[in-house]
Design an enzyme around this catalytic site. Structure first.
Site, PDB file in Angstrom:
ATOM      1  CG  ASP A  75      10.457  34.448  -8.803  1.00 33.27           C
ATOM      2  OD1 ASP A  75      10.478  33.386  -8.165  1.00 33.27           O
ATOM      3  OD2 ASP A  75      10.940  34.575  -9.932  1.00 33.27           O
ATOM      4  NE  ARG A  83      12.380  38.410  -8.408  1.00 31.55           N
ATOM      5  CZ  ARG A  83      13.391  37.940  -9.124  1.00 31.55           C
ATOM      6  NH1 ARG A  83      14.642  38.322  -8.854  1.00 31.55           N
ATOM      7  NH2 ARG A  83      13.186  37.091 -10.107  1.00 31.55           N
ATOM      8  NE  ARG A 145      15.498  29.862 -10.286  1.00 23.44           N
ATOM      9  CZ  ARG A 145      14.666  30.082 -11.299  1.00 23.44           C
ATOM     10  NH1 ARG A 145      15.097  30.020 -12.551  1.00 23.44           N
ATOM     11  NH2 ARG A 145      13.401  30.346 -11.062  1.00 23.44           N
ATOM     12  CE  LYS A 175      10.254  29.205  -8.943  1.00 28.99           C
ATOM     13  NZ  LYS A 175      10.305  30.677  -8.936  1.00 28.99           N
ATOM     14  CG  HIS A 176       9.892  26.358 -13.309  1.00 29.57           C
ATOM     15  ND1 HIS A 176      11.056  26.199 -12.582  1.00 29.57           N
ATOM     16  CD2 HIS A 176       9.653  27.697 -13.350  1.00 29.57           C
ATOM     17  CE1 HIS A 176      11.518  27.391 -12.216  1.00 29.57           C
ATOM     18  NE2 HIS A 176      10.695  28.315 -12.665  1.00 29.57           N
ATOM     19  CG  HIS A 188      13.777  33.876 -18.620  1.00 30.76           C
ATOM     20  ND1 HIS A 188      14.186  32.852 -17.799  1.00 30.76           N
ATOM     21  CD2 HIS A 188      12.982  34.674 -17.850  1.00 30.76           C
ATOM     22  CE1 HIS A 188      13.678  33.023 -16.586  1.00 30.76           C
ATOM     23  NE2 HIS A 188      12.949  34.125 -16.591  1.00 30.76           N
ATOM     24  CG  ASP A 260       7.766  30.769 -15.668  1.00 32.55           C
ATOM     25  OD1 ASP A 260       7.842  31.862 -15.072  1.00 32.55           O
ATOM     26  OD2 ASP A 260       8.760  30.021 -15.817  1.00 32.55           O
TER      27      ASP A 260
END
Length: 512
Positions: A75, A83, A145, A175-176, A188, A260
């Site tokens: 990701d 990351r 984002r 995405k998404h 989340h 996801d």
């Protein structure tokens, strides 16, 4: 060469093939290597797995000893969600900064360089870009984002990002789907709901995905969102109407569909990850992403057995599972044919160059223009007004301008302030007073992130500016609130390079 453990039947191998699990540690655990030998074809990496580029390259090489065609996913959006550089902040500005510049060639170049770095470490699938149109400014999980709130802008930059990333041999995962921008809920934590008509969805949310498909995106990630105009009963990840009827049949997409993270509360809290995974494959998904919070052999075995059991019980057609596994293997073949990463063609400083171009600098009314701003020559006090971290970003990724100002103006002092407990306005005023006291006579640089979403943050700025109108304000989120401060710098993201670009303006240090 790839080997599969003898005695592992086709159905079990296919069930393992469609899983994309994570794991803990910076080396591959024995259980993961064993499952790769039995048919597991994908692995997901997170910040916890990465210490350095060299270590990451050694880890991916370790995986490929067991299975040479393994898909290694990450990701890595750049910007706030990184990351590769989780402990230092990204060398690349995120989507919102690129959208603010609105130069599709620059977006292509940034994505290519990011992809080149991933490929050099052995990563061949990136869960990026975010194609969401950030139409709700209250959005707590997309924000910077997204390339922006303008549909056509988001579409053209999504396409540029996809082609740039894939030109480096790394598969893009757009995405998404069908679009997470028009929500004020983070999936989340709970199941977001988007209540707009199918016509609005077609014109707004779907446009960047159509552009990504036309650009050849190799993968698409589904969203854990309920869109009643498309399916009133099931979230997109579990909806055959959305994944098969809309994405496959109407939009003509034939690549890999990835879910996801199935451990997110929007799915796990209602369906459970086992049932959710079965429903997702039945709906048309091809790969199950799990491992952001669940990362062990027991989870992999539970999901494998749930899929096998659903086939044997007649709840999941075996042909559908086989089709999903075949798509995973097809993407692995594409990635394997991509070859070694090319040399950089845009320079390693392309991210900083983009971050500088993304800045919007505004002077307060009556205080001249940015051109007449006198750069700081004495070390300031940096007051970071810090909101609760977005789970997608994580608590461990540093942000702000303090580190860069300390580098450019040694002696710079910094403090972090938050809402704490109590009413937001009172908490903000208290944070502002605390920052004033801590700053003393030093010039104040106040750093905020999405001021418009946090009343306490606005109240803290009120207190700071009332007492110290010469305060410099740096907005590192979506610059929705009106600019204020002696100088207002909107970076359109909180990546390390965004902080560097802002610090250069504050100090007058020319770009290096």
């Amino acid at each position: 060469m790839t080997t599969l453990a003898s005695g592992t039947d086709t159905l079990t191998r296919d069930a393992l093939t469609v899983l994309q699990p994570g794991f803990t540690g910076t080396t591959a655990p024995d259980w993961l290597l064993r499952r790769l030998g039995e048919g597991l074809a994908s692995v997901g990496l997170f910040g916890r797995n990465i210490a350095s580029p060299g270590q990451l390259a050694a880890l991916t090489a370790q995986l490929r000893v067991e299975r040479d065609d393994v898909l290694v996913a990450i990701d890595e959006e750049g910007g706030d969600v990184t990351r590769l550089e989780v402990r230092s902040g990204s060398s690349f500005p995120g989507n919102h900064a690129l959208g603010a510049v609105d130069d599709v060639e620059l977006t292509h170049q940034v994505a290519h360089e990011l992809g080149r770095r991933l490929a050099s470490c052995g990563v061949n699938l990136n869960w990026a870009p975010s194609a969401d149109v950030n139409s709700d400014p209250r959005n707590p999980v997309i924000g910077v984002r997204s390339f922006g709130a303008d549909t056509e802008l988001a579409a053209r930059h999504t396409a540029a990002y996809v082609t740039g990333l894939q030109s480096a041999g790394v598969a893009a995962c757009t995405k998404h789907f069908p679009g997470h921008g028009d929500t004020a809920v983070d999936s989340h934590h709970a199941l977001p709901r988007i209540d707009v008509s199918a016509d609005v969805l077609a014109e707004r949310e779907l446009a960047p995905f159509r552009a990504a498909i036309a650009a050849g995106t190799r993968a698409v990630m589904s969203a854990h969102i309920l869109v009643p105009a498309l399916d009133p009963d099931r979230p997109a990840t579990l909806s055959r109407r959305i994944l098969t009827g809309l994405l496959r049949d109407e939009l003509g997409y034939d690549g890999l569909i990835v879910t996801d993270g199935m451990e997110m509360r929007a799915i796990a809290g209602t369906y459970g990850i086992e049932r959710g995974s079965v429903l997702a494959i039945a709906a048309g998904a091809d790969a199950i992403c799990v491992g952001g919070g669940l990362a062990d052999d027991a989870t992999v075995l539970r999901l494998r057995d749930a899929l096998v059991g659903a086939v044997r019980a007649g709840e999941l057609p075996e042909e559908r599972l086989a089709e999903a596994a075949d798509r995973v293997r097809a993407l692995a073949r594409w990635a394997g044919a991509a070859g070694s990463p090319a040399e950089s063609t845009h320079g390693t400083e392309i991210g900083l160059h983009a971050a500088r171009r993304a800045l919007t600098v505004t002077a307060a009314p009556g205080l001249g223009s940015p051109d007449t701003f006198e750069p700081l020559t004495e070390p300031p006090y940096v007051a970071a007004l810090t909101p609760v971290a977005n789970i997608a970003v994580g608590d461990e990724t540093p942000w702000g301008v303090a580190a860069e100002l300390i580098h450019l103006l040694p002696g710079t002092v910094t403090g972090s302030f938050s809402a704490g407990d109590g009413p937001e306005k009172e908490a903000g005023e208290s944070a502002g007073r605390a920052a004033l006291q801590a700053a003393g006579p030093r010039r104040i640089v106040a750093v905020v992130r999405d001021e418009h979403r946090h009343p306490w943050m606005a109240a803290a700025l009120d207190a700071l500016l009332a007492a110290r109108p010469d305060t410099i304000v740096v907005e590192m989120g979506v610059p929705q609130a009106s600019p204020r401060g002696a100088l207002h710098i909107a970076t359109h993201g909180a990546a390390r390079v965004c902080g560097r670009a802002a610090a250069e303006v504050i100090t007058g240090v020319p770009g290096l």
